[in-house]
Scaffold this motif. Sequence first.
Motif, PDB file in Angstrom:
ATOM      1  N   ARG A   1       0.856  -1.186   0.000  1.00 17.87           N
ATOM      2  CA  ARG A   1       0.000   0.000   0.000  1.00 17.87           C
ATOM      3  C   ARG A   1       0.888   1.230   0.000  1.00 17.87           C
ATOM      4  O   ARG A   1       1.514   1.509   1.017  1.00 17.87           O
ATOM      5  CB  ARG A   1      -0.895   0.021   1.240  1.00 17.87           C
ATOM      6  N   PRO A   2       0.947   1.960  -1.054  1.00 23.67           N
ATOM      7  CA  PRO A   2       0.312   1.767  -2.363  1.00 23.67           C
ATOM      8  C   PRO A   2       0.975   0.634  -3.146  1.00 23.67           C
ATOM      9  O   PRO A   2       2.160   0.346  -2.925  1.00 23.67           O
ATOM     10  CB  PRO A   2       0.558   3.112  -3.067  1.00 23.67           C
ATOM     11  N   PRO A   3       0.247  -0.026  -4.059  1.00 30.92           N
ATOM     12  CA  PRO A   3       0.785  -1.169  -4.795  1.00 30.92           C
ATOM     13  C   PRO A   3       1.686  -0.736  -5.950  1.00 30.92           C
ATOM     14  O   PRO A   3       1.241  -0.554  -7.081  1.00 30.92           O
ATOM     15  CB  PRO A   3      -0.486  -1.874  -5.298  1.00 30.92           C
ATOM     16  N   VAL A   4       2.965  -0.550  -5.662  1.00 26.88           N
ATOM     17  CA  VAL A   4       3.928  -0.142  -6.681  1.00 26.88           C
ATOM     18  C   VAL A   4       5.209  -0.954  -6.518  1.00 26.88           C
ATOM     19  O   VAL A   4       5.522  -1.415  -5.419  1.00 26.88           O
ATOM     20  CB  VAL A   4       4.270   1.368  -6.601  1.00 26.88           C
ATOM     21  N   ALA A   5       5.947  -1.116  -7.617  1.00 24.91           N
ATOM     22  CA  ALA A   5       7.184  -1.897  -7.605  1.00 24.91           C
ATOM     23  C   ALA A   5       8.339  -1.076  -8.169  1.00 24.91           C
ATOM     24  O   ALA A   5       8.131  -0.113  -8.908  1.00 24.91           O
ATOM     25  CB  ALA A   5       6.997  -3.172  -8.425  1.00 24.91           C
ATOM     26  N   ASN A   6       9.544  -1.494  -7.805  1.00 22.79           N
ATOM     27  CA  ASN A   6      10.789  -0.928  -8.346  1.00 22.79           C
ATOM     28  C   ASN A   6      10.924   0.573  -8.098  1.00 22.79           C
ATOM     29  O   ASN A   6      11.441   1.309  -8.931  1.00 22.79           O
ATOM     30  CB  ASN A   6      10.895  -1.228  -9.850  1.00 22.79           C
ATOM     31  N   ILE A   7      10.438   1.019  -6.937  1.00 25.30           N
ATOM     32  CA  ILE A   7      10.553   2.422  -6.565  1.00 25.30           C
ATOM     33  C   ILE A   7      11.815   2.603  -5.725  1.00 25.30           C
ATOM     34  O   ILE A   7      12.099   1.807  -4.833  1.00 25.30           O
ATOM     35  CB  ILE A   7       9.316   2.881  -5.768  1.00 25.30           C
ATOM     36  N   GLU A   8      12.585   3.650  -6.015  1.00 26.40           N
ATOM     37  CA  GLU A   8      13.821   3.910  -5.282  1.00 26.40           C
ATOM     38  C   GLU A   8      13.610   4.867  -4.117  1.00 26.40           C
ATOM     39  O   GLU A   8      14.195   4.712  -3.045  1.00 26.40           O
ATOM     40  CB  GLU A   8      14.868   4.517  -6.224  1.00 26.40           C
ATOM     41  N   LEU A   9      12.783   5.891  -4.344  1.00 31.56           N
ATOM     42  CA  LEU A   9      12.633   6.968  -3.374  1.00 31.56           C
ATOM     43  C   LEU A   9      11.167   7.120  -2.994  1.00 31.56           C
ATOM     44  O   LEU A   9      10.308   7.213  -3.869  1.00 31.56           O
ATOM     45  CB  LEU A   9      13.151   8.279  -3.974  1.00 31.56           C
ATOM     46  N   ALA A  10      10.887   7.134  -1.705  1.00 27.34           N
ATOM     47  CA  ALA A  10       9.514   7.355  -1.228  1.00 27.34           C
ATOM     48  C   ALA A  10       9.430   8.758  -0.641  1.00 27.34           C
ATOM     49  O   ALA A  10      10.089   9.060   0.357  1.00 27.34           O
ATOM     50  CB  ALA A  10       9.149   6.322  -0.177  1.00 27.34           C
ATOM     51  N   VAL A  11       8.637   9.612  -1.283  1.00 24.01           N
ATOM     52  CA  VAL A  11       8.446  10.983  -0.808  1.00 24.01           C
ATOM     53  C   VAL A  11       7.183  11.003   0.042  1.00 24.01           C
ATOM     54  O   VAL A  11       6.070  10.864  -0.466  1.00 24.01           O
ATOM     55  CB  VAL A  11       8.311  11.967  -1.991  1.00 24.01           C
ATOM     56  N   LEU A  12       7.359  11.141   1.355  1.00 27.90           N
ATOM     57  CA  LEU A  12       6.229  11.162   2.275  1.00 27.90           C
ATOM     58  C   LEU A  12       5.790  12.600   2.451  1.00 27.90           C
ATOM     59  O   LEU A  12       6.486  13.409   3.062  1.00 27.90           O
ATOM     60  CB  LEU A  12       6.623  10.549   3.616  1.00 27.90           C
ATOM     61  N   VAL A  13       4.636  12.924   1.882  1.00 26.47           N
ATOM     62  CA  VAL A  13       4.148  14.297   1.880  1.00 26.47           C
ATOM     63  C   VAL A  13       3.209  14.499   3.067  1.00 26.47           C
ATOM     64  O   VAL A  13       2.178  13.833   3.176  1.00 26.47           O
ATOM     65  CB  VAL A  13       3.413  14.629   0.564  1.00 26.47           C
ATOM     66  N   PHE A  14       3.581  15.404   3.946  1.00 25.29           N
ATOM     67  CA  PHE A  14       2.761  15.750   5.108  1.00 25.29           C
ATOM     68  C   PHE A  14       2.652  17.262   5.162  1.00 25.29           C
ATOM     69  O   PHE A  14       3.652  17.967   5.013  1.00 25.29           O
ATOM     70  CB  PHE A  14       3.394  15.225   6.407  1.00 25.29           C
ATOM     71  N   SER A  15       1.441  17.748   5.371  1.00 28.31           N
ATOM     72  CA  SER A  15       1.257  19.198   5.453  1.00 28.31           C
ATOM     73  C   SER A  15       1.570  19.689   6.863  1.00 28.31           C
ATOM     74  O   SER A  15       1.382  18.946   7.838  1.00 28.31           O
ATOM     75  CB  SER A  15      -0.177  19.592   5.077  1.00 28.31           C
ATOM     76  N   VAL A  16       2.034  20.928   6.971  1.00 27.07           N
ATOM     77  CA  VAL A  16       2.326  21.489   8.288  1.00 27.07           C
ATOM     78  C   VAL A  16       1.032  21.844   9.021  1.00 27.07           C
ATOM     79  O   VAL A  16       1.012  21.979  10.241  1.00 27.07           O
ATOM     80  CB  VAL A  16       3.243  22.728   8.182  1.00 27.07           C
ATOM     81  N   THR A  17      -0.057  21.991   8.282  1.00 31.11           N
ATOM     82  CA  THR A  17      -1.386  22.204   8.861  1.00 31.11           C
ATOM     83  C   THR A  17      -2.408  21.966   7.751  1.00 31.11           C
ATOM     84  O   THR A  17      -2.062  21.948   6.575  1.00 31.11           O
ATOM     85  CB  THR A  17      -1.541  23.632   9.446  1.00 31.11           C
ATOM     86  N   GLU A  18      -3.661  21.769   8.138  1.00 25.33           N
ATOM     87  CA  GLU A  18      -4.755  21.509   7.170  1.00 25.33           C
ATOM     88  C   GLU A  18      -4.459  20.320   6.247  1.00 25.33           C
ATOM     89  O   GLU A  18      -4.209  20.515   5.059  1.00 25.33           O
ATOM     90  CB  GLU A  18      -5.027  22.762   6.314  1.00 25.33           C
ATOM     91  N   PRO A  19      -4.481  19.074   6.693  1.00 23.16           N
ATOM     92  CA  PRO A  19      -4.767  18.625   8.051  1.00 23.16           C
ATOM     93  C   PRO A  19      -3.549  18.750   8.961  1.00 23.16           C
ATOM     94  O   PRO A  19      -2.422  18.858   8.484  1.00 23.16           O
ATOM     95  CB  PRO A  19      -5.136  17.147   7.848  1.00 23.16           C
ATOM     96  N   ALA A  20      -3.796  18.742  10.264  1.00 23.72           N
ATOM     97  CA  ALA A  20      -2.720  18.878  11.247  1.00 23.72           C
ATOM     98  C   ALA A  20      -1.710  17.740  11.086  1.00 23.72           C
ATOM     99  O   ALA A  20      -2.081  16.609  10.764  1.00 23.72           O
ATOM    100  CB  ALA A  20      -3.305  18.876  12.653  1.00 23.72           C
ATOM    101  N   LEU A  21      -0.450  18.070  11.292  1.00 26.43           N
ATOM    102  CA  LEU A  21       0.626  17.089  11.153  1.00 26.43           C
ATOM    103  C   LEU A  21       0.462  15.981  12.191  1.00 26.43           C
ATOM    104  O   LEU A  21       0.327  16.247  13.384  1.00 26.43           O
ATOM    105  CB  LEU A  21       1.977  17.782  11.334  1.00 26.43           C
ATOM    106  N   ASN A  22       0.457  14.737  11.735  1.00 28.69           N
ATOM    107  CA  ASN A  22       0.253  13.573  12.592  1.00 28.69           C
ATOM    108  C   ASN A  22       1.554  12.769  12.635  1.00 28.69           C
ATOM    109  O   ASN A  22       1.878  12.038  11.710  1.00 28.69           O
ATOM    110  CB  ASN A  22      -0.895  12.726  12.031  1.00 28.69           C
ATOM    111  N   LEU A  23       2.326  12.913  13.729  1.00 30.66           N
ATOM    112  CA  LEU A  23       3.628  12.257  13.826  1.00 30.66           C
ATOM    113  C   LEU A  23       3.491  10.740  13.925  1.00 30.66           C
ATOM    114  O   LEU A  23       4.362  10.011  13.443  1.00 30.66           O
ATOM    115  CB  LEU A  23       4.410  12.786  15.023  1.00 30.66           C
ATOM    116  N   GLN A  24       2.398  10.256  14.521  1.00 32.09           N
ATOM    117  CA  GLN A  24       2.218   8.806  14.604  1.00 32.09           C
ATOM    118  C   GLN A  24       2.023   8.210  13.207  1.00 32.09           C
ATOM    119  O   GLN A  24       2.604   7.173  12.875  1.00 32.09           O
ATOM    120  CB  GLN A  24       1.021   8.461  15.489  1.00 32.09           C
ATOM    121  N   LEU A  25       1.232   8.886  12.382  1.00 26.60           N
ATOM    122  CA  LEU A  25       1.037   8.418  11.008  1.00 26.60           C
ATOM    123  C   LEU A  25       2.343   8.518  10.221  1.00 26.60           C
ATOM    124  O   LEU A  25       2.677   7.629   9.434  1.00 26.60           O
ATOM    125  CB  LEU A  25      -0.062   9.225  10.326  1.00 26.60           C
TER     126      LEU A  25
END
Length: 318
Positions: A82-106
């Motif tokens: 999840r997400p179902p993808v293969a052969n990926i080198e770099l994972a860009v985890l996009v989190f907003s600083v607000t709207e929605p509020a930043l969730n450190l556990q997620l």
Amino acid sequence: MSSGRTEPLTGTIVKALSGYYYVYPDGRGNDSVSDPIQCRARGIFKKKGLTPLVGDEVIYSVAETGEGTVEELLPRSSELVRPPVANIELAVLVFSVTEPALNLQLLDKFLAHIEHAEMEPMLCLSKSDLAEQSEQTAREESAEARAALAEVKRIYAPIGYDIVVTSSRKGDGTGVLLERLRGRRSVFAGQSGVGKSSLLNALVPGLTLETNAISARLGRGKHTTRHCELIAIGDGGYVADTPGFSQLDFQELGIEELGYCFREFRALLPDCKFRGCTHVHEPGCAVTAALAAGEVAQSRYDNYVQFLGEMKEKKRRY
């Protein structure tokens, strides 16, 4: 190979939709305006329990009708469920600083999955312009956004995570991000409504991915991406835009593997007294010692313990 088909060709699946796989042929620059080949997968894949994924390198053939068939999947260097993808080198985890509020556990849950998949993670903090608002009505929100930015930098930079701060609206940080993506296969992932599609629209001229505003009632966005697709960004680079989601589980991860997925815990593993230390109750644990010394962030440790509890509970149920 049946008559009327081409000799075997190689390519990359760039989109999967409604039972079709869209394959971009090798040897064509990904800046080409030519369309990918629409393919069906051979029935043998289902018998073997295999599912072609976006990002898969494949061997395929093309019939006289122009429709292709995926004949064989080539070995994968990485795979995400999840997400179902293969052969990926770099994972860009996009989190907003607000709207929605930043969730450190997620965020920690995403990072654990990416570390388990042995892909390189990068943290992209979006909507940074919301941290700079000066209007009276936005001051509280701005303070929250600035605090979130500072917190992420304080916790994750010392661990060694690459952090890029962006604003799609103002264009801040997009040049830096694009430089990181060039010539690589990357995936954009993160909670829905954080601005993944807006960011991709800002990165790729002419791209018009659908975006939606945040729901005031739910505090999160609608899912604007409905399927996984590789988007060409030039210089041999592809980015996978994936459906937004806010829930991840650890079904593919063993309890004993979780500590390894926390980068700072992994470095301390050789110093733990007991092999297979869970870093919870064992004496001589290097992780809990580092926590007491302020060398491990309390939020990271608390989230680790929370995830460990979730995994043990699921194991008991099944």
